[in-house]
Design a protein around this motif. Structure first.
Motif, PDB file in Angstrom:
ATOM      1  N   ALA A   1      46.028   8.669 -40.796  1.00 28.13           N
ATOM      2  CA  ALA A   1      46.078   8.906 -42.247  1.00 28.13           C
ATOM      3  C   ALA A   1      44.812   9.571 -42.794  1.00 28.13           C
ATOM      4  O   ALA A   1      44.893  10.536 -43.573  1.00 28.13           O
ATOM      5  CB  ALA A   1      46.364   7.595 -42.979  1.00 28.13           C
ATOM      6  N   PRO A   2      43.596   9.114 -42.429  1.00 30.99           N
ATOM      7  CA  PRO A   2      42.390   9.793 -42.948  1.00 30.99           C
ATOM      8  C   PRO A   2      42.323  11.262 -42.536  1.00 30.99           C
ATOM      9  O   PRO A   2      41.934  12.119 -43.337  1.00 30.99           O
ATOM     10  CB  PRO A   2      41.244   8.975 -42.336  1.00 30.99           C
ATOM     11  CG  PRO A   2      41.843   7.628 -42.059  1.00 30.99           C
ATOM     12  CD  PRO A   2      43.264   7.908 -41.637  1.00 30.99           C
ATOM     13  N   LEU A  18      44.890  13.232 -41.784  1.00 33.01           N
ATOM     14  CA  LEU A  18      45.939  13.963 -42.498  1.00 33.01           C
ATOM     15  C   LEU A  18      45.510  14.272 -43.931  1.00 33.01           C
ATOM     16  O   LEU A  18      45.739  15.378 -44.438  1.00 33.01           O
ATOM     17  CB  LEU A  18      47.236  13.152 -42.494  1.00 33.01           C
ATOM     18  CG  LEU A  18      47.841  12.842 -41.115  1.00 33.01           C
ATOM     19  CD1 LEU A  18      49.082  11.972 -41.253  1.00 33.01           C
ATOM     20  CD2 LEU A  18      48.178  14.128 -40.377  1.00 33.01           C
ATOM     21  N   LEU A  19      44.875  13.307 -44.588  1.00 35.94           N
ATOM     22  CA  LEU A  19      44.394  13.528 -45.955  1.00 35.94           C
ATOM     23  C   LEU A  19      43.291  14.585 -45.983  1.00 35.94           C
ATOM     24  O   LEU A  19      43.224  15.418 -46.895  1.00 35.94           O
ATOM     25  CB  LEU A  19      43.884  12.214 -46.547  1.00 35.94           C
ATOM     26  CG  LEU A  19      44.951  11.159 -46.855  1.00 35.94           C
ATOM     27  CD1 LEU A  19      44.301   9.837 -47.263  1.00 35.94           C
ATOM     28  CD2 LEU A  19      45.883  11.650 -47.964  1.00 35.94           C
ATOM     29  N   GLY A  20      42.423  14.552 -44.977  1.00 41.56           N
ATOM     30  CA  GLY A  20      41.347  15.540 -44.904  1.00 41.56           C
ATOM     31  C   GLY A  20      41.887  16.957 -44.709  1.00 41.56           C
ATOM     32  O   GLY A  20      41.400  17.908 -45.333  1.00 41.56           O
ATOM     33  N   ALA A  62      44.906  18.000 -45.563  1.00 42.40           N
ATOM     34  CA  ALA A  62      45.582  18.368 -46.809  1.00 42.40           C
ATOM     35  C   ALA A  62      44.574  18.860 -47.848  1.00 42.40           C
ATOM     36  O   ALA A  62      44.803  19.862 -48.541  1.00 42.40           O
ATOM     37  CB  ALA A  62      46.365  17.177 -47.347  1.00 42.40           C
ATOM     38  N   ALA A  63      43.443  18.171 -47.955  1.00 38.98           N
ATOM     39  CA  ALA A  63      42.418  18.572 -48.916  1.00 38.98           C
ATOM     40  C   ALA A  63      41.850  19.946 -48.560  1.00 38.98           C
ATOM     41  O   ALA A  63      41.614  20.784 -49.446  1.00 38.98           O
ATOM     42  CB  ALA A  63      41.298  17.530 -48.945  1.00 38.98           C
ATOM     43  N   TRP A  94      44.260  22.731 -49.565  1.00 43.48           N
ATOM     44  CA  TRP A  94      44.324  22.923 -51.020  1.00 43.48           C
ATOM     45  C   TRP A  94      43.051  23.591 -51.538  1.00 43.48           C
ATOM     46  O   TRP A  94      43.107  24.480 -52.380  1.00 43.48           O
ATOM     47  CB  TRP A  94      44.529  21.586 -51.724  1.00 43.48           C
ATOM     48  CG  TRP A  94      44.788  21.758 -53.186  1.00 43.48           C
ATOM     49  CD1 TRP A  94      45.962  22.043 -53.809  1.00 43.48           C
ATOM     50  CD2 TRP A  94      43.792  21.692 -54.218  1.00 43.48           C
ATOM     51  NE1 TRP A  94      45.782  22.145 -55.170  1.00 43.48           N
ATOM     52  CE2 TRP A  94      44.459  21.944 -55.445  1.00 43.48           C
ATOM     53  CE3 TRP A  94      42.416  21.442 -54.232  1.00 43.48           C
ATOM     54  CZ2 TRP A  94      43.790  21.944 -56.662  1.00 43.48           C
ATOM     55  CZ3 TRP A  94      41.738  21.446 -55.445  1.00 43.48           C
ATOM     56  CH2 TRP A  94      42.423  21.694 -56.646  1.00 43.48           C
ATOM     57  N   VAL A 145      50.420  22.178 -49.799  1.00 40.98           N
ATOM     58  CA  VAL A 145      49.820  21.669 -48.565  1.00 40.98           C
ATOM     59  C   VAL A 145      50.791  21.797 -47.394  1.00 40.98           C
ATOM     60  O   VAL A 145      50.390  22.125 -46.269  1.00 40.98           O
ATOM     61  CB  VAL A 145      49.401  20.196 -48.754  1.00 40.98           C
ATOM     62  CG1 VAL A 145      49.020  19.560 -47.409  1.00 40.98           C
ATOM     63  CG2 VAL A 145      48.254  20.102 -49.748  1.00 40.98           C
TER      64      VAL A 145
END
Length: 273
Positions: free
Chosen positions: A96-97, A99-101, A103-104, A107, A114
């Motif tokens: 999860a961390p 994947l969020l990184g 995505a950021a 963007w 994304v």
């Protein structure tokens, strides 16, 4: 035959029994070849006494020779399905961390969506929407006619190039696995419009659709054998198809574990697009 194949693609049939008649042997061979590319059991009414250790069953007193079996049925299919969902769910939590990184980063670079979603052909030739991290500029993402990426493709963003280099753009497909549309391991899913040498994949060779007898995967036997990147010629597609069919015919849980291990140790270091 077209109506029969359509019924199979809709999931209405589990087994087809072919009865020999006065039809030319070539016609029977063609029918059996078409059916062998579908995920149903195919049996042929035999006029001969069953040979020892043959794949023959009886319907009453009528001997039926098994011509083709689905690669995954019963306990094997259930085991793979459960293992896929458990592994995919666990990876989504653990990663999860990351994947969020990612995505950021996407963007921040392009201020655009994304994710990239596109229809792909899955199990039994059924269409589903695949999840991927977007690696191209938004204006290049024509979902209907998107061409395969090439080395040095100007449509690919800087973040996208990094993601593709390490195959990180494929990670959102864990969602497809949890939804039951894909497996962790299996033939890579293609868009129906994808071409090799100007020819649609499905028209390159008559047994192309046999790869849809199992669910598509995030990684597969072809990928760990170095067959990644653009499939710009019919010869490259045929080589991948040979590996896909090899996997379909020889599936086992141990084979999946081997492919996963090889994916971790080899795929990130292969030269992709």
């Amino acid at each position: 035959m077209s109506e029969l194949i359509a019924a199979i693609r809709r999931g209405q049939l589990d087994q087809v029994i072919v009865i020999l008649s006065e039809v030319a042997p070539e016609r029977i061979a063609t029918v059996l070849d078409l059916l062998a590319q579908t995920p149903v059991r195919v049996r042929l009414v035999s006029r001969l006494d069953p040979a020892p250790r043959s794949r023959t069953v009886f319907l009453g007193n009528l001997p039926l020779e098994t011509v083709a079996d689905p690669p995954l049925t019963g306990l094997a299919a259930a085991t793979k399905s459960v293992a896929d969902r458990v592994v995919a769910t666990g990876l989504l939590v653990i990663l999860a961390p990351l994947l969020l990184g990612i995505a950021a980063a996407i963007w921040i670079e392009t201020r655009g969506p994304v994710f990239f979603r596109q229809d792909r052909e899955g199990y039994n030739c059924r269409s589903f929407r695949i999840w991927k991290f977007r690696s191209m500029h938004v204006r290049a993402c024509n979902h209907a006619t998107l061409e395969q990426a090439r080395r040095g493709d100007p449509r690919v963003t800087r973040v996208g190039a990094f993601l593709r280099r390490w195959s990180l753009d494929e990670l959102p497909q864990l969602v497809n696995v949890v939804l039951g549309e894909m497996s962790i391991v299996g033939p890579r899913p293609h868009a129906a419009s994808t071409r090799a040498g100007g020819v649609r994949f499905g028209e390159v060779t008559h047994d192309y659709h046999a790869r849809h007898r199992v669910k598509p995967g995030i990684t597969g036997w072809a990928q760990v054998c170095g067959l990644r990147g653009e499939t710009d010629t019919c010869e490259k597609l045929i080589r991948r198809l040979e590996h896909d069919l090899y996997y379909c015919e020889r599936w086992s849980l141990g084979f999946d574990v081997r492919i996963l291990f090889l994916t971790i140790v080899t795929v990130p270091f292969q030269r992709g697009v």
